[in-house]
Design an enzyme around this catalytic site. Structure first.
Site, PDB file in Angstrom:
ATOM      1  N   ASP A 105       0.856  -1.184   0.000  1.00  0.00           N
ATOM      2  CA  ASP A 105       0.000   0.000   0.000  1.00  0.00           C
ATOM      3  C   ASP A 105       0.899   1.243   0.000  1.00  0.00           C
ATOM      4  O   ASP A 105       2.119   1.160   0.166  1.00  0.00           O
ATOM      5  CB  ASP A 105      -0.973  -0.025   1.192  1.00  0.00           C
ATOM      6  CG  ASP A 105      -2.213   0.835   0.912  1.00  0.00           C
ATOM      7  OD1 ASP A 105      -2.159   1.691   0.014  1.00  0.00           O
ATOM      8  OD2 ASP A 105      -3.239   0.645   1.604  1.00  0.00           O
TER       9      ASP A 105
ATOM     10  N   GLU B  92     -10.391   7.331   3.769  1.00  0.00           N
ATOM     11  CA  GLU B  92      -9.561   6.698   4.793  1.00  0.00           C
ATOM     12  C   GLU B  92      -8.991   7.731   5.767  1.00  0.00           C
ATOM     13  O   GLU B  92      -8.715   8.848   5.399  1.00  0.00           O
ATOM     14  CB  GLU B  92      -8.426   5.916   4.130  1.00  0.00           C
ATOM     15  CG  GLU B  92      -7.713   6.705   3.056  1.00  0.00           C
ATOM     16  CD  GLU B  92      -6.538   5.969   2.424  1.00  0.00           C
ATOM     17  OE1 GLU B  92      -5.991   5.040   3.021  1.00  0.00           O
ATOM     18  OE2 GLU B  92      -6.163   6.363   1.313  1.00  0.00           O
TER      19      GLU B  92
HETATM   20  C1  BGC Z   1      -5.119   3.158   0.239  1.00  0.00           C
HETATM   21  C2  BGC Z   1      -5.304   2.197  -0.897  1.00  0.00           C
HETATM   22  C3  BGC Z   1      -5.088   2.884  -2.218  1.00  0.00           C
HETATM   23  C4  BGC Z   1      -3.730   3.548  -2.232  1.00  0.00           C
HETATM   24  C5  BGC Z   1      -3.427   4.295  -3.511  1.00  0.00           C
HETATM   25  C6  BGC Z   1      -3.842   3.928   0.116  1.00  0.00           C
HETATM   26  O1  BGC Z   1      -3.759   4.933   1.058  1.00  0.00           O
HETATM   27  O2  BGC Z   1      -5.135   2.453   1.464  1.00  0.00           O
HETATM   28  O3  BGC Z   1      -6.584   1.614  -0.839  1.00  0.00           O
HETATM   29  O4  BGC Z   1      -5.212   1.968  -3.253  1.00  0.00           O
HETATM   30  O5  BGC Z   1      -3.663   4.454  -1.168  1.00  0.00           O
HETATM   31  O6  BGC Z   1      -4.154   5.453  -3.619  1.00  0.00           O
HETATM   32  C1  BGC Z   2      -3.056  10.027  -1.681  1.00  0.00           C
HETATM   33  C2  BGC Z   2      -3.819   8.749  -1.586  1.00  0.00           C
HETATM   34  C3  BGC Z   2      -3.265   7.948  -0.486  1.00  0.00           C
HETATM   35  C4  BGC Z   2      -3.208   8.736   0.812  1.00  0.00           C
HETATM   36  C5  BGC Z   2      -2.540   7.935   1.884  1.00  0.00           C
HETATM   37  C6  BGC Z   2      -3.098  10.747  -0.366  1.00  0.00           C
HETATM   38  O1  BGC Z   2      -2.402  11.937  -0.444  1.00  0.00           O
HETATM   39  O2  BGC Z   2      -3.621  10.805  -2.680  1.00  0.00           O
HETATM   40  O3  BGC Z   2      -3.741   8.042  -2.766  1.00  0.00           O
HETATM   41  O4  BGC Z   2      -4.072   6.840  -0.332  1.00  0.00           O
HETATM   42  O5  BGC Z   2      -2.567   9.957   0.640  1.00  0.00           O
HETATM   43  O6  BGC Z   2      -2.345   8.623   3.043  1.00  0.00           O
END
Ligand code: BGC
Ligand code: BGC
Length: 652
Positions: A326, A526
């Site tokens: 990830d 997230e």
């Molecule tokens: C997320 C993933 C995602 C990746 C790329 C991560 O933070 O947990 O689900 O595919 O970022 O954006």
């Molecule tokens: C990115 C996401 C990633 C996330 C993780 C963001 O800045 O755009 O793809 O999942 O950070 O913390």
């Protein structure tokens, strides 16, 4: 081929300890502890759906034999877009790029389609002409509910809504449509489906989960994989499909208190039966990549878990594709940083996802192979897996991304067929929780007042991972082809001879026959979406005030609740005559009116079909789901079931 299988688990840990010195003693201790609790027989034994194919393997061997260590390590790194440009790609043998939730060509939001496609073509040319063996580039994107990075694309309901449809064949069609719209913008790989089996609604990624019930996730997983990738033996990874990623392996939905990236503290049987339920059918359907979870299992980060990744997933479960880390996930392994993590590679992660310090990661990894911290055999295994996926996907012979079917063609984004599929999904995802005195469906010729913050906001009804990472920055202007719930209601009600007035804050001059109140959670993704109570009114008290005000005027109220998870809304339900859980429906808000409004001739247009795929809470405490207000599978119908709900407390 599976060199890592040679080491038994314990021997491997000791070996690692010996060669890496004191830095890995923590890891040794942690893995030994985990080993005590594990029994590989708990896991399903799977025969890979891909029988050994010596033609493919020989082809790959030939390429590997020509590759320098630098080229091999380059294949094992995926870099996020703003941190890598065309010049870098010409100089470094990097094998994959991604756009993250907030990144895109040019680095700004709402990048026009043409820029995506021309960058994909440019990257294709660079990789084709750079020194060394030609190995095509992967470009991954989080197409988690349609091609959700591109303006004009069809945005499907988030997984929680799809779970409520209980319609795996429909979800498969959504996979086909998503692949079609992703190919338009030039990508060949999607970071979907999420197979999390979310157990705690405090988790801000609950909506990425189809269900809290492993049996439901198990049924959906193979269908979405077949939709995205095509079906083995029929149209597998044809030029109309993309590579899928089952994520996040494993236990992402089981963290303590639902904390994102937290620790899942459960025994192995529960890990297998609940959280891994989707992986066996996904592997059997041929999923080509699997993403390691940020979370830990019993204190050990998944990115360092050799037992689960190498022994279980690649060994016992027969997975012969590759494991991607990830986003900087390797940096969370004790002793690692974004720019160095032999532990993750040694544990079986084949490709590390990284941001700004990717050159450091590249040089450090090369050094670690040279000094024996990472075995060359492990590198060769990782590269073989990555090349195998690229080969199976036909990438070696693929033309420019813009020349794939539909590549660069804006008319395919949000085309009518895909939008009506999404609208059907919206209709079937709606769950009717209350319908006092059969207030729904709304009769023909009604005067309807539509109120609430969610009524005319496509950004809000689409949730996180929509154009931007956290979503919600735009209301309607970035969704030229979408329709808000209000727009759908207007069309349906006016067609049946009625009249709609709209007032976000609930003011009205002419007394309506019905009020439709659309409210709920504002977008999040997230981390930012984690909460500490399931009480919606505690998180956002304003809608309840409005409901009380409207109720005191004795108006029949139909509540449409937008949310990424079931929440405790008993007070809001008490002040509503009808209550519909609409989840995060996406761009096709018209699907709501399809079910809520009668036909002009007075007949029911569409009945409710959605049933809960997560039990509905009877308490603001996330931990008290054992006695839900509405159980799994609950959902009222206009026609088949009693509509007056007896479970809810009476209004006081
Ligand atoms: C997320 C993933 C995602 C990746 C790329 C991560 O933070 O947990 O689900 O595919 O970022 O954006
Ligand atoms: C990115 C996401 C990633 C996330 C993780 C963001 O800045 O755009 O793809 O999942 O950070 O913390």
């Amino acid at each position: 081929m599976r060199n890592n299988q040679k080491y038994n688990f314990f021997g491997f840990a000791i070996l690692l300890g010996l060669i890496a010195g004191s830095g890995s003693s923590v890891c040794l201790a942690a893995q030994t502890e985990a080993e005590d609790l594990t029994n590989i027989d708990n896991w399903p034994q799977i025969e890979s759906p891909f029988p050994h194919d010596s033609q493919t393997e020989d082809y790959i061997t030939k390429i590997i034999n020509t590759m320098s260590l630098k080229e091999k390590v380059g294949q094992m790194i995926i870099v996020e877009l703003p941190f890598i440009n065309a010049e870098d790609l010409a100089k470094f043998p990097i094998g994959a790029v991604l756009n993250g939730g907030d990144s895109s060509p040019g680095g700004y939001k709402n990048t026009p389609l043409a820029e995506w496609v021309s960058l994909a073509d440019k990257f294709h040319d660079i990789v084709k002409t750079r020194d060394g063996a030609y190995i095509p580039l992967l470009w991954g994107t989080d197409a988690v509910h349609g091609q959700n990075k591109i303006i004009g694309a069809t945005i499907f309901p988030h997984n929680i809504g799809l779970g409520a449809t209980h319609n795996p064949p429909l979800i498969r069609k959504i996979g086909v449509a998503t692949a079609q719209e992703v190919i338009v913008s030039g990508q060949n790989w999607v970071f979907a489906p999420t197979l999390a089996v979310a157990q705690n609604y405090s988790w801000g990624r609950t909506y990425e989960s189809y269900s809290s019930d492993p049996a439901i996730v198990e049924k959906i997983a193979p269908e979405i994989v077949k939709g995205l990738q095509g079906e083995i033996g029929i149209d597998f990874l044809s030029d109309r499909h993309v590579i899928a990623t089952a994520k996040h392996f494993v236990g992402d939905g089981g963290t303590t208190d639902g904390r994102d990236q937290g620790n899942t503290s459960i025994n192995e049987e529960t890990l297998v039966k609940t959280h891994a339920a989707g992986y066996e059918p996904a592997i059997q359907a041929g999923v080509q990549t699997i993403m390691a979870s940020y979370s830990s299992w019993n204190g050990v980060k998944m990115h360092e878990n050799h037992y689960l990744i190498a022994d279980v997933l690649k060994g016992r479960m027969g997975f012969d594709g590759f494991v991607v880390g990830d986003w900087n996930g390797h940096a969370q392994v004790p002793g690692c940083s974004k720019s160095s993590c032999p532990q993750a590679i040694n544990a079986g992660v084949d490709m590390l996802m990284v941001t700004e310090p990717w050159k450091e990661l590249y040089f450090n990894t090369i050094k670690q192979v040279e000094n024996g911290e990472i075995h060359l055999e492990r590198v060769d295994d990782a590269v073989r897996r990555i090349l195998r996926v690229k080969y199976r996907a036909g990438l070696f012979n693929q033309p420019h991304p813009s020349l794939r079917p539909g590549g660069g063609d804006p008319s395919i984004l949000g085309n009518m067929a895909n939008r009506s599929l999404a609208r059907q999904a919206v209709r079937q995802s709606l769950v009717l929780l209350k319908n006092q005195d059969d207030v729904l469906p709304i009769p023909a010729n009604s005067r309807v007042l539509v109120v609430g913050k969610g009524a005319n906001d496509i950004g809000m009804q689409s949730g996180g991972w929509t154009l931007t990472w956290q979503g919600g920055i735009d209301r309607n202007e970035s969704f030229p082809k979408g329709e808000s719930i209000l727009q759908g209601l207007q069309r349906a009600i006016e067609a049946s001879g009625g009249k709609v007035s709209f007032s976000e804050n609930g003011d009205f001059t002419e007394r309506p026959d019905y009020v439709v109140m659309v409210f709920g959670e504002t977008p999040y993704a997230e981390m930012k979406g984690d909460i500490n109570t399931l009480s919606f009114s505690q998180l956002n008290g304003q809608p309840l005030e409005l409901l009380k005000k409207l109720k005191s005027a004795s108006l029949p109220i139909i509540s449409v609740f937008l949310s990424g998870r079931p929440l405790w809304v008993t007070p809001e339900m008490i002040h509503s005559d009808a209550f519909v859980a609409a989840w995060l429906p996406g761009t096709e808000g018209a699907g709501v009116a399809d079910v809520l409004v009668r036909k002009p001739n007075g007949e029911i247009n569409f009945d409710f079909e959605g049933r809960l795929s997560f039990p509905w809470p009877d308490s603001p405490e996330a931990s008290e789901l054992s006695k839900p207000l509405f159980p799994l599978d609950y959902g009222l119908r206009y026609q088949h079931e009693p509509t007056a709900d007896k479970r809810l407390p009476k209004e006081n």
